[in-house]
Design a protein around this motif. Sequence first.
Motif, PDB file in Angstrom:
ATOM      1  N   ARG A 244       0.852  -1.178   0.000  1.00  0.00           N
ATOM      2  CA  ARG A 244       0.000   0.000   0.000  1.00  0.00           C
ATOM      3  C   ARG A 244       0.894   1.237   0.000  1.00  0.00           C
ATOM      4  NH1 ARG A 244      -5.052   0.125   0.295  1.00  0.00           N
ATOM      5  NH2 ARG A 244      -5.193  -1.993   1.136  1.00  0.00           N
ATOM      6  N   ILE A 245       1.056   1.829  -1.168  1.00  0.00           N
ATOM      7  CA  ILE A 245       1.997   2.926  -1.353  1.00  0.00           C
ATOM      8  C   ILE A 245       1.313   4.261  -1.075  1.00  0.00           C
ATOM      9  CG2 ILE A 245       3.483   4.108  -2.999  1.00  0.00           C
ATOM     10  CD1 ILE A 245       4.463   1.340  -2.115  1.00  0.00           C
ATOM     11  N   THR A 246       1.755   4.946  -0.021  1.00  0.00           N
ATOM     12  CA  THR A 246       1.245   6.274   0.295  1.00  0.00           C
ATOM     13  C   THR A 246       2.419   7.192   0.627  1.00  0.00           C
ATOM     14  OG1 THR A 246       1.037   5.955   2.699  1.00  0.00           O
ATOM     15  CG2 THR A 246      -0.809   5.192   1.325  1.00  0.00           C
ATOM     16  N   GLU A 247       2.222   8.480   0.387  1.00  0.00           N
ATOM     17  CA  GLU A 247       3.269   9.441   0.753  1.00  0.00           C
ATOM     18  C   GLU A 247       3.540   9.415   2.247  1.00  0.00           C
ATOM     19  OE1 GLU A 247       3.433  13.401  -0.765  1.00  0.00           O
ATOM     20  OE2 GLU A 247       2.255  12.852  -2.552  1.00  0.00           O
ATOM     21  N   GLU A 248       2.505   9.233   3.039  1.00  0.00           N
ATOM     22  CA  GLU A 248       2.681   9.227   4.492  1.00  0.00           C
ATOM     23  C   GLU A 248       3.583   8.076   4.916  1.00  0.00           C
ATOM     24  OE1 GLU A 248       2.459  11.027   8.040  1.00  0.00           O
ATOM     25  OE2 GLU A 248       1.575  11.755   6.182  1.00  0.00           O
ATOM     26  N   ALA A 256       4.790  -0.672   3.272  1.00  0.00           N
ATOM     27  CA  ALA A 256       3.495  -1.162   3.752  1.00  0.00           C
ATOM     28  C   ALA A 256       3.034  -2.425   3.024  1.00  0.00           C
ATOM     29  CB  ALA A 256       2.436  -0.060   3.632  1.00  0.00           C
ATOM     30  N   PRO A 257       3.784  -3.532   3.151  1.00  0.00           N
ATOM     31  CA  PRO A 257       3.374  -4.768   2.475  1.00  0.00           C
ATOM     32  C   PRO A 257       2.099  -5.343   3.074  1.00  0.00           C
ATOM     33  CG  PRO A 257       5.205  -5.193   3.965  1.00  0.00           C
ATOM     34  CD  PRO A 257       5.025  -3.699   3.935  1.00  0.00           C
ATOM     35  N   GLU A 258       1.266  -5.883   2.208  1.00  0.00           N
ATOM     36  CA  GLU A 258       0.049  -6.588   2.619  1.00  0.00           C
ATOM     37  C   GLU A 258       0.047  -7.929   1.894  1.00  0.00           C
ATOM     38  OE1 GLU A 258      -3.589  -4.446   2.646  1.00  0.00           O
ATOM     39  OE2 GLU A 258      -2.677  -2.598   3.424  1.00  0.00           O
ATOM     40  N   PRO A 259       0.752  -8.918   2.451  1.00  0.00           N
ATOM     41  CA  PRO A 259       0.974 -10.185   1.744  1.00  0.00           C
ATOM     42  C   PRO A 259      -0.302 -10.889   1.294  1.00  0.00           C
ATOM     43  CG  PRO A 259       2.387 -10.022   3.667  1.00  0.00           C
ATOM     44  CD  PRO A 259       1.417  -8.875   3.753  1.00  0.00           C
ATOM     45  N   ASP A 260      -1.406 -10.700   2.031  1.00  0.00           N
ATOM     46  CA  ASP A 260      -2.634 -11.388   1.623  1.00  0.00           C
ATOM     47  C   ASP A 260      -3.321 -10.693   0.462  1.00  0.00           C
ATOM     48  OD1 ASP A 260      -3.602  -9.142   2.853  1.00  0.00           O
ATOM     49  OD2 ASP A 260      -4.734 -10.188   4.404  1.00  0.00           O
ATOM     50  N   GLY A 261      -2.855  -9.485   0.112  1.00  0.00           N
ATOM     51  CA  GLY A 261      -3.404  -8.785  -1.039  1.00  0.00           C
ATOM     52  C   GLY A 261      -4.811  -8.289  -0.853  1.00  0.00           C
ATOM     53  N   ALA A 262      -5.239  -8.175   0.387  1.00  0.00           N
ATOM     54  CA  ALA A 262      -6.608  -7.750   0.648  1.00  0.00           C
ATOM     55  C   ALA A 262      -6.743  -6.245   0.454  1.00  0.00           C
ATOM     56  CB  ALA A 262      -7.012  -8.117   2.069  1.00  0.00           C
ATOM     57  N   GLY A 263      -7.863  -5.833  -0.099  1.00  0.00           N
ATOM     58  CA  GLY A 263      -8.153  -4.418  -0.244  1.00  0.00           C
ATOM     59  C   GLY A 263      -7.784  -3.894  -1.617  1.00  0.00           C
ATOM     60  N   SER A 264      -8.232  -2.696  -1.900  1.00  0.00           N
ATOM     61  CA  SER A 264      -7.979  -2.084  -3.198  1.00  0.00           C
ATOM     62  C   SER A 264      -6.805  -1.113  -3.095  1.00  0.00           C
ATOM     63  CB  SER A 264      -9.233  -1.334  -3.675  1.00  0.00           C
ATOM     64  OG  SER A 264      -9.590  -0.328  -2.728  1.00  0.00           O
ATOM     65  N   GLY A 265      -6.362  -0.654  -4.235  1.00  0.00           N
ATOM     66  CA  GLY A 265      -5.310   0.352  -4.267  1.00  0.00           C
ATOM     67  C   GLY A 265      -3.927  -0.169  -3.965  1.00  0.00           C
ATOM     68  N   LEU A 266      -3.708  -1.482  -4.048  1.00  0.00           N
ATOM     69  CA  LEU A 266      -2.390  -2.040  -3.776  1.00  0.00           C
ATOM     70  C   LEU A 266      -1.530  -2.044  -5.046  1.00  0.00           C
ATOM     71  CD1 LEU A 266      -3.332  -5.100  -1.522  1.00  0.00           C
ATOM     72  CD2 LEU A 266      -2.671  -2.793  -0.825  1.00  0.00           C
TER      73      LEU A 266
END
Length: 301
Positions: A244-248, A256-266
């Motif tokens: 999840r790439i954000t400026e913050e 901000a890795p999300e290995p399960d790939g859940a959610g949008s905007g990844l």
Amino acid sequence: MNEIIVDFDSTVGLESRPMDDALALLYLLGRPEEARVVGVTCTFGNDTAGQVYRSTQDFLAQVRPELPFFPGSEAGEDPRSPAARFLAQAVRERPGERSILAIGSLTNLYGASLLDPAFFENVKELVFMGGITAPLLYHGQPLDELNFSVNPTAAAHVLRGGRKISILTGNNTLEPSYLPMDEFCAQLESAETPSARYIRQLCLYRFADKARRYGEAGSYCWDAVAAVYLLHPELFTGRLTPCRITEEHLKQGFLAPEPDGAGSGLVTLNLPQVTDAAAYRAEMYRGWRDFRLPGEEDRHG
């Protein structure tokens, strides 16, 4: 033959400043049958963009005076610098044929994409050193990320918009990048060439600095890991990771890795790890030992 542009924040030889950007370039120059470096672009990070440019000028005068190199903008300035213009033009001339090794801030790539909306489509491959996926400890203390975090706006733009991105993170490069001074010197001395002696002498200041600060006879060469990956990905295990790439997040260099790939905007990024440390180190040292200073082949070949 890999055609490569090196985008870096080299400060080799400057007191208390890193040597690893220069060693990454020297590795590539030591592999002329595999890689052709077509240009170098300078960005801020280890120091100001101006100081990086001056340091690079002195360094290239010794190792490759014919190699074109370009200044980037300072922090907070318009990123559409001479470095950014070179990047955009160089990949536009050879779409799909030129890779970029970016081992400093991503400001120049950001500027290139503003100059040419097709920039990311034209690049063959993007290989970065930077970012963290978890807290990074150095001598028991948290270590700041110093590449993506110095311009999180640029990093977010590039990581969201780029294609075929591989990132050698701080976490994945910490162990393989460690260089004990005795090993480093012995490996280079074994080549018995003026070039190997030059590299050894070039880097001794950094080992002395680490010894003063931490009491250890060793240093790190983070950026060389990314250079070796670019030419020899078979020495690594690729790890496609939704982030999840954000400026913050990128203000701390956090991917901000999300290995399960859940959610949008990844964004799915390749985060390779060295598979065989011994094989990796052998290739890294071979590249440095095989490097030749200008004219050395004529005198010693």
